[in-house]
Design a protein around this motif. Structure first.
Motif, PDB file in Angstrom:
ATOM      1  N   TYR A  99       0.883  -1.403   0.130  1.00 43.47           N
ATOM      2  CA  TYR A  99      -0.083  -0.068  -0.092  1.00 43.47           C
ATOM      3  C   TYR A  99       0.805   1.318   0.037  1.00 43.47           C
ATOM      4  N   GLU A 100       0.568   2.189  -0.995  1.00 51.30           N
ATOM      5  CA  GLU A 100       1.159   3.561  -0.897  1.00 51.30           C
ATOM      6  C   GLU A 100      -0.067   4.431  -0.587  1.00 51.30           C
ATOM      7  N   VAL A 101      -0.024   5.199   0.807  1.00 49.91           N
ATOM      8  CA  VAL A 101      -1.280   5.762   1.552  1.00 49.91           C
ATOM      9  C   VAL A 101      -1.131   7.264   1.578  1.00 49.91           C
ATOM     10  N   THR A 102      -2.031   7.769   0.778  1.00 56.16           N
ATOM     11  CA  THR A 102      -2.036   9.443   0.721  1.00 56.16           C
ATOM     12  C   THR A 102      -3.170   9.924   1.475  1.00 56.16           C
ATOM     13  N   ILE A 103      -3.218  11.045   2.311  1.00 57.99           N
ATOM     14  CA  ILE A 103      -4.216  11.601   2.735  1.00 57.99           C
ATOM     15  C   ILE A 103      -4.469  12.867   1.778  1.00 57.99           C
ATOM     16  N   ALA A 104      -5.518  12.914   1.333  1.00 56.59           N
ATOM     17  CA  ALA A 104      -5.700  14.172   0.321  1.00 56.59           C
ATOM     18  C   ALA A 104      -7.070  15.042   0.528  1.00 56.59           C
ATOM     19  N   GLY A 105      -6.816  16.465   0.446  1.00 59.44           N
ATOM     20  CA  GLY A 105      -7.936  17.126   0.688  1.00 59.44           C
ATOM     21  C   GLY A 105      -7.800  18.200  -0.584  1.00 59.44           C
ATOM     22  N   LEU A 106      -8.536  19.367   0.011  1.00 57.08           N
ATOM     23  CA  LEU A 106      -8.573  20.452  -1.016  1.00 57.08           C
ATOM     24  C   LEU A 106      -7.558  21.640  -0.816  1.00 57.08           C
ATOM     25  N   GLN A 107      -7.072  21.478   0.462  1.00 58.30           N
ATOM     26  CA  GLN A 107      -5.964  22.452   0.742  1.00 58.30           C
ATOM     27  C   GLN A 107      -4.734  21.694   1.610  1.00 58.30           C
ATOM     28  N   LYS A 108      -3.909  22.172   2.139  1.00 56.21           N
ATOM     29  CA  LYS A 108      -2.848  21.756   2.783  1.00 56.21           C
ATOM     30  C   LYS A 108      -3.329  21.152   4.201  1.00 56.21           C
ATOM     31  N   THR A 109      -4.196  22.131   4.618  1.00 56.80           N
ATOM     32  CA  THR A 109      -4.807  21.643   6.357  1.00 56.80           C
ATOM     33  C   THR A 109      -6.059  21.714   6.192  1.00 56.80           C
ATOM     34  N   THR A 110      -6.799  21.051   6.749  1.00 60.55           N
ATOM     35  CA  THR A 110      -8.401  20.803   6.939  1.00 60.55           C
ATOM     36  C   THR A 110      -8.704  20.509   8.301  1.00 60.55           C
ATOM     37  N   SER A 111      -9.753  21.702   8.802  1.00 60.00           N
ATOM     38  CA  SER A 111     -10.114  21.722  10.111  1.00 60.00           C
ATOM     39  C   SER A 111     -11.013  20.527  10.321  1.00 60.00           C
ATOM     40  N   LEU A 112     -11.110  19.678  11.314  1.00 59.11           N
ATOM     41  CA  LEU A 112     -12.180  18.948  11.544  1.00 59.11           C
ATOM     42  C   LEU A 112     -12.809  19.115  13.074  1.00 59.11           C
ATOM     43  N   ASN A 113     -13.859  18.553  13.058  1.00 63.21           N
ATOM     44  CA  ASN A 113     -14.859  18.585  14.426  1.00 63.21           C
ATOM     45  C   ASN A 113     -14.784  20.069  14.924  1.00 63.21           C
ATOM     46  N   ASN A 114     -15.289  20.758  14.173  1.00 58.94           N
ATOM     47  CA  ASN A 114     -15.610  22.330  14.443  1.00 58.94           C
ATOM     48  C   ASN A 114     -14.393  22.973  14.841  1.00 58.94           C
ATOM     49  N   GLY A 115     -13.439  22.854  14.455  1.00 58.77           N
ATOM     50  CA  GLY A 115     -11.903  23.247  14.680  1.00 58.77           C
ATOM     51  C   GLY A 115     -11.214  22.674  15.708  1.00 58.77           C
ATOM     52  N   LEU A 116     -11.728  21.596  16.346  1.00 60.10           N
ATOM     53  CA  LEU A 116     -11.163  21.033  17.575  1.00 60.10           C
ATOM     54  C   LEU A 116      -9.670  20.206  17.121  1.00 60.10           C
ATOM     55  N   TYR A 117      -9.679  19.685  15.545  1.00 60.40           N
ATOM     56  CA  TYR A 117      -8.402  19.123  15.063  1.00 60.40           C
ATOM     57  C   TYR A 117      -8.181  19.942  14.012  1.00 60.40           C
ATOM     58  N   THR A 118      -7.040  19.730  13.589  1.00 56.09           N
ATOM     59  CA  THR A 118      -6.510  20.256  12.052  1.00 56.09           C
ATOM     60  C   THR A 118      -5.759  18.935  11.604  1.00 56.09           C
ATOM     61  N   ILE A 119      -6.002  18.675  10.398  1.00 53.97           N
ATOM     62  CA  ILE A 119      -5.104  17.457   9.843  1.00 53.97           C
ATOM     63  C   ILE A 119      -4.454  17.943   8.538  1.00 53.97           C
ATOM     64  N   HIS A 120      -3.227  17.549   8.601  1.00 52.87           N
ATOM     65  CA  HIS A 120      -2.408  18.233   7.348  1.00 52.87           C
ATOM     66  C   HIS A 120      -2.333  17.162   6.182  1.00 52.87           C
ATOM     67  N   THR A 121      -2.551  17.448   5.202  1.00 55.48           N
ATOM     68  CA  THR A 121      -2.848  16.568   3.994  1.00 55.48           C
ATOM     69  C   THR A 121      -1.380  16.354   3.398  1.00 55.48           C
ATOM     70  N   THR A 122      -1.108  15.100   2.821  1.00 55.13           N
ATOM     71  CA  THR A 122      -0.082  14.894   1.935  1.00 55.13           C
ATOM     72  C   THR A 122      -0.061  15.093   0.347  1.00 55.13           C
ATOM     73  N   ALA A 123      -1.398  15.654  -0.051  1.00 57.07           N
ATOM     74  CA  ALA A 123      -1.639  15.847  -1.233  1.00 57.07           C
ATOM     75  C   ALA A 123      -2.962  16.501  -1.646  1.00 57.07           C
TER      76      ALA A 123
END
Length: 321
Positions: A40-64
């Motif tokens: 497996y080659e695993v990528t976490i992808a979104g619309l931008q570099k960081t995505t806010s989750l759970n009403n801003g409680l967490y922020t995830i950094h995407t790899t693509a």
């Protein structure tokens, strides 16, 4: 090797995204220990570099970014939290890309209520989908063309995989690993992460709440009457008579609004009452069954098993104090 893209959707559950990443990358470690190449080659992808989750409680950094991915073998749609219609709107920019990838042969793995987003893409049109029992009514109202499945934990058809139940996504991941690699690797992942592989149904976990999100006064009164008098010998004829309607007309109306026939609704209410007694009480199973209006113990056992997937004794052993 398979390229897996885990979507960093707005409102995604962080534990779900991380679990997928950890389990699939750990499979690569298991393979390397065996002298084999990573799978497996695993990528976490979104619309931008960081995505806010759970009403801003967490922020995830995407790899693509998704638009930089021309091809991926597997898309994982994570569990999303919050108000489902609003969540679907917030993630609308992912829809065209997911559709295009699926059209080009990408497999779609939808985890629990990630199915709301998946259904919004149109890819579940007239297809089966497993949905968490607590979200079933809302899902069916939003996507009436999707065939909701509640007697199996996992669905697998046309390269689309879904699962019902919050942490049942772990079972779906094991299912995918077995399908991509082999049973041996799925069993190894099960042992290392201590995931029970035997789960195949949501039924033991379902709490029957009835479907009351409608404005039909007669049907609501019938539902309330059943729930308040479940210990009595209720009949369809008596329920219809109380509503002042013919049996055929009222039964059709009742099922359309609740998803259950009147007989099924009576059975589900009685089963729910028995479940609570089995969880908390010390009465014998026969005593409990008689108290909810059944004289035929064997007939009730059949109804109970059909609703829960367990016998009353098995249920007591699993959930009793």
């Amino acid at each position: 090797m398979k390229h897996v893209t885990i979507l960093a959707l707005h409102d995604a559950a962080i534990n779900c995204v991380d679990s997928c990443f950890q389990i699939l990358t750990r499979v690569n470690d298991f393979l390397r220990y065996q002298g084999k190449a990573s799978f497996y080659e695993v990528t976490i992808a979104g619309l931008q570099k960081t995505t806010s989750l759970n009403n801003g409680l967490y922020t995830i950094h995407t790899t693509a970014g998704i638009h930089g991915i021309a091809h991926t073998d597997v898309i994982v749609i994570p569990i999303t939290c919050g108000h489902f219609p609003e969540s679907v709107k917030r993630n609308a920019q992912f829809i065209d890309w997911v559709r295009a990838m699926y059209k080009n042969g990408t497999e779609i793995v939808s985890l629990c209520v990630g199915s709301f987003f998946l259904a919004a893409t149109g890819l579940l049109h007239h297809k089966e989908c497993a949905v968490h029992w607590a979200a079933r009514n809302e899902f069916s109202a939003m996507f009436p063309d999707v065939r909701v499945i509640d007697d199996r934990l996992i669905t697998d058809a046309d390269g689309i995989y879904t699962c019902g139940g919050a942490y049942s996504y772990l079972n779906l991941l094991l299912y995918i690993i077995e399908k991509h690699l082999n049973r041996e690797m799925a069993v190894l992942a099960s042992k290392m992460f201590e995931i029970d592989m035997d789960r195949s149904s949501q039924h033991p976990f379902v709490i029957f709440l009835g479907q009351k999100h409608h404005a039909d006064k007669n049907v609501l009164e019938a539902q309330q009457y059943i729930e308040q008098h479940y210990e009595q010998k209720l009949t369809v004829e008596a329920i219809c008579a109380k509503a002042g309607m013919g049996r055929r007309t009222f039964e059709r109306r009742f099922k359309k609004l609740t998803g259950n026939s009147i007989v099924e609704y009576i059975q589900r209410v009685k089963v729910e009452a028995v479940k609570k007694q089995l969880e908390q009480g010390r009465k014998t199973i026969n005593e409990i069954v008689y108290e909810v209006g059944y004289n035929d113990i064997n007939a009730f056992r059949d109804v109970f098993k059909r609703c829960t997937g367990l016998s009353p004794l098995e249920y007591r052993r699993k959930f009793g104090v």
